[in-house]
Design a protein around this motif. Structure first.
Motif, short mmCIF file in Angstrom:
data_model
loop_
_atom_site.label_atom_id
_atom_site.label_comp_id
_atom_site.label_asym_id
_atom_site.label_seq_id
_atom_site.Cartn_x
_atom_site.Cartn_y
_atom_site.Cartn_z
N GLY A 108 7.84 -10.55 -39.78
CA GLY A 108 6.44 -10.18 -39.59
C GLY A 108 5.48 -11.02 -40.42
O GLY A 108 4.35 -10.59 -40.67
N ARG A 109 5.92 -12.17 -40.84
CA ARG A 109 5.06 -13.04 -41.66
C ARG A 109 4.28 -14.01 -40.78
O ARG A 109 4.70 -14.37 -39.69
CB ARG A 109 5.90 -13.81 -42.66
N ILE A 122 10.55 -20.76 -38.55
CA ILE A 122 9.59 -20.01 -37.74
C ILE A 122 10.21 -18.70 -37.25
O ILE A 122 9.59 -17.64 -37.33
CB ILE A 122 9.10 -20.87 -36.56
N GLU A 123 11.44 -18.76 -36.76
CA GLU A 123 12.12 -17.56 -36.27
C GLU A 123 12.26 -16.52 -37.38
O GLU A 123 11.98 -15.32 -37.16
CB GLU A 123 13.49 -17.92 -35.71
#
Length: 71
Positions: free
Chosen positions: A60-61, A53-54
């Motif tokens: 920017g996904r 997630i990070e």
């Protein structure tokens, strides 16, 4: 997003694959981990989810929503 909200699938690895257990997160492409026990694999998977997630956010996904299989 909470890593604990994501479904994690755990399966044993064959001795030829090194033994232990594989943990895969279906909602996050390529997100997987392993461990000597199912509990280790799950704990490692939660760490992998947080890192996934990070990294996605840093690039920017879009991060797929957490989803669990119906019980």
């Amino acid at each position: 997003m909470n890593p604990l909200d994501y479904e994690v699938m755990i399966r044993p690895l064959s001795p030829s694959d090194g033994g232990g257990y594989l943990a895969v997160v279906p909602a996050l492409p390529g997100c997987k981990s392993d461990g000597d026990t199912p509990q280790d694999a799950l704990a490692n998977a939660y760490d992998a989810i947080a890192c996934w997630i990070e990294a996605a956010e840093d690039m920017g996904r879009t991060v797929p929503a957490a989803a669990r299989a119906a019980a």
